[in-house]
Design a protein around this motif. Structure first.
Motif, PDB file in Angstrom:
ATOM      1  N   PHE A   1      33.410  28.841  34.460  1.00 27.60           N
ATOM      2  CA  PHE A   1      34.087  28.003  33.471  1.00 27.60           C
ATOM      3  C   PHE A   1      34.512  28.848  32.269  1.00 27.60           C
ATOM      4  CE2 PHE A   1      32.307  24.101  35.301  1.00 27.60           C
ATOM      5  CZ  PHE A   1      31.185  24.591  35.934  1.00 27.60           C
TER       6      PHE A   1
ATOM      7  N   GLN B   1      35.107  27.010  21.633  1.00 28.30           N
ATOM      8  CA  GLN B   1      34.236  26.270  20.737  1.00 28.30           C
ATOM      9  C   GLN B   1      34.732  26.455  19.314  1.00 28.30           C
ATOM     10  OE1 GLN B   1      30.082  27.571  20.472  1.00 28.30           O
ATOM     11  NE2 GLN B   1      29.429  25.450  20.248  1.00 28.30           N
TER      12      GLN B   1
ATOM     13  N   GLY C   1      32.570  21.888  14.473  1.00 30.53           N
ATOM     14  CA  GLY C   1      32.647  20.432  14.448  1.00 30.53           C
ATOM     15  C   GLY C   1      33.104  19.800  15.744  1.00 30.53           C
ATOM     16  N   LEU C   2      33.506  20.624  16.705  1.00 33.90           N
ATOM     17  CA  LEU C   2      33.946  20.099  18.001  1.00 33.90           C
ATOM     18  C   LEU C   2      32.965  20.557  19.074  1.00 33.90           C
ATOM     19  CD1 LEU C   2      37.780  20.858  17.808  1.00 33.90           C
ATOM     20  CD2 LEU C   2      36.608  18.726  17.254  1.00 33.90           C
ATOM     21  N   GLY C   3      32.817  19.769  20.099  1.00 33.97           N
ATOM     22  CA  GLY C   3      31.993  20.216  21.219  1.00 33.97           C
ATOM     23  C   GLY C   3      32.716  21.294  21.991  1.00 33.97           C
ATOM     24  N   LEU C   4      32.025  21.855  22.946  1.00 33.49           N
ATOM     25  CA  LEU C   4      32.679  22.798  23.844  1.00 33.49           C
ATOM     26  C   LEU C   4      33.811  22.077  24.574  1.00 33.49           C
ATOM     27  CD1 LEU C   4      29.536  24.490  25.419  1.00 33.49           C
ATOM     28  CD2 LEU C   4      31.054  25.439  23.716  1.00 33.49           C
TER      29      LEU C   4
ATOM     30  N   LEU D   1      36.593  22.350  27.599  1.00 34.96           N
ATOM     31  CA  LEU D   1      36.840  23.081  28.820  1.00 34.96           C
ATOM     32  C   LEU D   1      38.311  23.438  28.953  1.00 34.96           C
ATOM     33  CD1 LEU D   1      35.608  24.087  31.512  1.00 34.96           C
ATOM     34  CD2 LEU D   1      36.190  21.857  32.477  1.00 34.96           C
TER      35      LEU D   1
ATOM     36  N   ASP E   1      40.291  20.330  30.023  1.00 34.83           N
ATOM     37  CA  ASP E   1      40.860  19.384  29.068  1.00 34.83           C
ATOM     38  C   ASP E   1      41.981  19.979  28.212  1.00 34.83           C
ATOM     39  OD1 ASP E   1      37.473  18.387  28.681  1.00 34.83           O
ATOM     40  OD2 ASP E   1      39.027  17.366  29.848  1.00 34.83           O
TER      41      ASP E   1
ATOM     42  N   MET F   1      36.102  30.772  19.274  1.00 34.84           N
ATOM     43  CA  MET F   1      35.039  31.396  20.055  1.00 34.84           C
ATOM     44  C   MET F   1      35.258  30.978  21.501  1.00 34.84           C
ATOM     45  SD  MET F   1      32.115  33.086  20.269  1.00 34.84           S
ATOM     46  CE  MET F   1      30.345  32.975  19.951  1.00 34.84           C
TER      47      MET F   1
ATOM     48  N   LEU G   1      33.818  30.988  25.322  1.00 35.77           N
ATOM     49  CA  LEU G   1      32.571  31.085  26.069  1.00 35.77           C
ATOM     50  C   LEU G   1      32.842  30.937  27.558  1.00 35.77           C
ATOM     51  CD1 LEU G   1      30.445  28.878  23.696  1.00 35.77           C
ATOM     52  CD2 LEU G   1      29.908  31.239  24.244  1.00 35.77           C
TER      53      LEU G   1
ATOM     54  N   GLN H   1      24.451  25.138  33.455  1.00 34.31           N
ATOM     55  CA  GLN H   1      25.402  26.215  33.210  1.00 34.31           C
ATOM     56  C   GLN H   1      24.738  27.357  32.442  1.00 34.31           C
ATOM     57  OE1 GLN H   1      29.158  24.739  31.727  1.00 34.31           O
ATOM     58  NE2 GLN H   1      29.335  23.253  33.391  1.00 34.31           N
TER      59      GLN H   1
ATOM     60  N   PHE I   1      25.523  30.753  30.235  1.00 35.56           N
ATOM     61  CA  PHE I   1      26.608  31.211  29.380  1.00 35.56           C
ATOM     62  C   PHE I   1      26.535  32.695  29.071  1.00 35.56           C
ATOM     63  CE2 PHE I   1      28.909  27.466  27.942  1.00 35.56           C
ATOM     64  CZ  PHE I   1      28.071  26.454  28.368  1.00 35.56           C
TER      65      PHE I   1
ATOM     66  N   GLN J   1      21.755  16.938  29.930  1.00 34.54           N
ATOM     67  CA  GLN J   1      21.111  18.221  29.686  1.00 34.54           C
ATOM     68  C   GLN J   1      21.063  18.516  28.188  1.00 34.54           C
ATOM     69  OE1 GLN J   1      22.832  21.426  31.986  1.00 34.54           O
ATOM     70  NE2 GLN J   1      23.220  20.110  33.745  1.00 34.54           N
TER      71      GLN J   1
ATOM     72  N   TYR K   1      20.752  21.870  25.494  1.00 37.18           N
ATOM     73  CA  TYR K   1      20.879  23.316  25.351  1.00 37.18           C
ATOM     74  C   TYR K   1      20.594  23.703  23.904  1.00 37.18           C
ATOM     75  CZ  TYR K   1      23.421  23.553  29.823  1.00 37.18           C
ATOM     76  OH  TYR K   1      23.788  23.483  31.150  1.00 37.18           O
TER      77      TYR K   1
ATOM     78  N   GLY L   1      25.893  32.325  23.121  1.00 35.56           N
ATOM     79  CA  GLY L   1      26.187  31.220  24.022  1.00 35.56           C
ATOM     80  C   GLY L   1      25.007  30.266  24.119  1.00 35.56           C
ATOM     81  N   PRO L   2      25.270  29.017  24.496  1.00 31.51           N
ATOM     82  CA  PRO L   2      24.172  28.047  24.679  1.00 31.51           C
ATOM     83  C   PRO L   2      23.220  28.488  25.789  1.00 31.51           C
ATOM     84  CG  PRO L   2      26.303  26.934  24.570  1.00 31.51           C
ATOM     85  CD  PRO L   2      26.587  28.398  24.694  1.00 31.51           C
TER      86      PRO L   2
ATOM     87  N   LEU M   1      30.735  19.314  32.776  1.00 26.75           N
ATOM     88  CA  LEU M   1      29.906  18.676  31.770  1.00 26.75           C
ATOM     89  C   LEU M   1      30.772  18.282  30.579  1.00 26.75           C
ATOM     90  CD1 LEU M   1      26.855  21.138  31.715  1.00 26.75           C
ATOM     91  CD2 LEU M   1      26.962  18.898  32.818  1.00 26.75           C
TER      92      LEU M   1
ATOM     93  N   TRP N   1      30.436  17.777  26.491  1.00 23.74           N
ATOM     94  CA  TRP N   1      29.525  18.337  25.492  1.00 23.74           C
ATOM     95  C   TRP N   1      29.610  17.609  24.155  1.00 23.74           C
ATOM     96  CZ3 TRP N   1      26.346  22.497  26.624  1.00 23.74           C
ATOM     97  CH2 TRP N   1      26.579  23.093  27.860  1.00 23.74           C
ATOM     98  N   GLY N   2      28.466  17.438  23.519  1.00 25.13           N
ATOM     99  CA  GLY N   2      28.439  17.019  22.138  1.00 25.13           C
ATOM    100  C   GLY N   2      28.694  18.223  21.240  1.00 25.13           C
ATOM    101  N   ALA N   3      28.981  17.951  19.969  1.00 22.52           N
ATOM    102  CA  ALA N   3      29.270  19.030  19.016  1.00 22.52           C
ATOM    103  C   ALA N   3      28.006  19.732  18.539  1.00 22.52           C
ATOM    104  CB  ALA N   3      30.053  18.497  17.827  1.00 22.52           C
ATOM    105  N   GLY N   4      26.851  19.116  18.805  1.00 25.94           N
ATOM    106  CA  GLY N   4      25.581  19.748  18.442  1.00 25.94           C
ATOM    107  C   GLY N   4      25.060  19.313  17.090  1.00 25.94           C
TER     108      GLY N   4
END
Lengths: 114, 112
Positions: free
Chosen positions: A33, A37, A40-43, A45, A59, A88, A90, A103, A105, B34, B36, B43-44, B100, B102-105
């Motif tokens: 994958f 990143q 304020g936003l999630g990862l 894809l 996405d 960033m 990943l 996953q 990373f 999950q 992380y 990386g996570p 997956l 993902w949330g922003a954390g």
């Protein structure tokens, strides 16, 4: 231990340049994958691959392409870098475990496009 | 579409106390969820996975719960230590394989 490596930790490029980001995993994982990143936003894809020479859009694929010629290597290509691609990046990989894909990373590449 | 919400504000906890982080999702209940950990510039790293038919999962000082009625998972760290300071990400299975969401954390800060 699973190891995912990325070709660069930091990269500075100019607008319009072609940029290659490489990712290599050493655990014979089927899935790989590419994410970006941003604060304020999630990862998010970008692309993923579930087999050699196979790829699927995530996405946010616009402005990116990928290549998977060998199972262990997955490359992300920015055809013509733009400032909004500063981020960033990943890379991750996972086994095809039938539904619980944890996953793994790499350390990430921080890309700055000027 | 499925969305994940994690508290965007940093959570400050005194060393030795239990830290509790929340992950809420908006749509269907995923087959698994999950958690992380991500340190700055890294990386996570996977911590725990909990399936939809499991109420609770533990690993050393970590505990995760999954409530499909509330559409929520809680992540607990007991006897917290400054070394637990990091950003914790929640991720859940998309409807298709491999992917997956993902949330922003949430950034956790453990004060000595």
């Amino acid at each position: 231990d699973v190891k995912v490596t990325q070709s660069s930790r930091y990269l500075v490029k100019r607008t319009g340049e072609k940029v290659f980001l490489e990712c290599v995993q050493d655990m014979d994982h089927e899935n790989m994958f590419w994410y970006r990143q941003d604060p304020g936003l999630g990862l998010r894809l970008i692309y993923f691959s579930y087999d050699v020479k196979m790829k699927e859009k995530g996405d946010i694929p616009e402005g990116y392409s990928v290549s998977r010629e060998k199972k262990e290597r997955f490359s992300l290509i920015l055809e013509s870098a733009s400032t909004n691609q500063t981020s960033m990046y990943l890379c991750a990989s996972s086994w095809d475990s039938g539904g619980t894909e944890t996953q793994y990373f790499g350390p990430g590449t921080r890309l700055l496009v000027l | 579409s499925q969305k994940i919400e994690q508290n965007s504000e940093a959570l400050n906890i005194q060393e030795g106390k239990t830290a509790t982080l929340t992950c809420n999702y908006t749509n269907y209940s995923p087959a698994y969820l999950q958690w992380y950990r991500q340190d700055p510039g890294r990386g996570p790293v996977f911590l725990l996975l909990i399936r939809e038919n499991e109420k609770e999962k533990r690993k050393e000082r970590l505990k995760v719960t999954f409530d499909t009625t509330l559409k929520q998972s809680l992540f607990h760290i007991t006897a917290s230590q400054p070394a637990d300071s990091a950003t914790y990400l929640c991720a859940l299975a998309k409807d298709s394989n491999y992917q997956l969401i993902w949330g922003a954390g949430t950034k956790l800060i453990i004060k000595p």
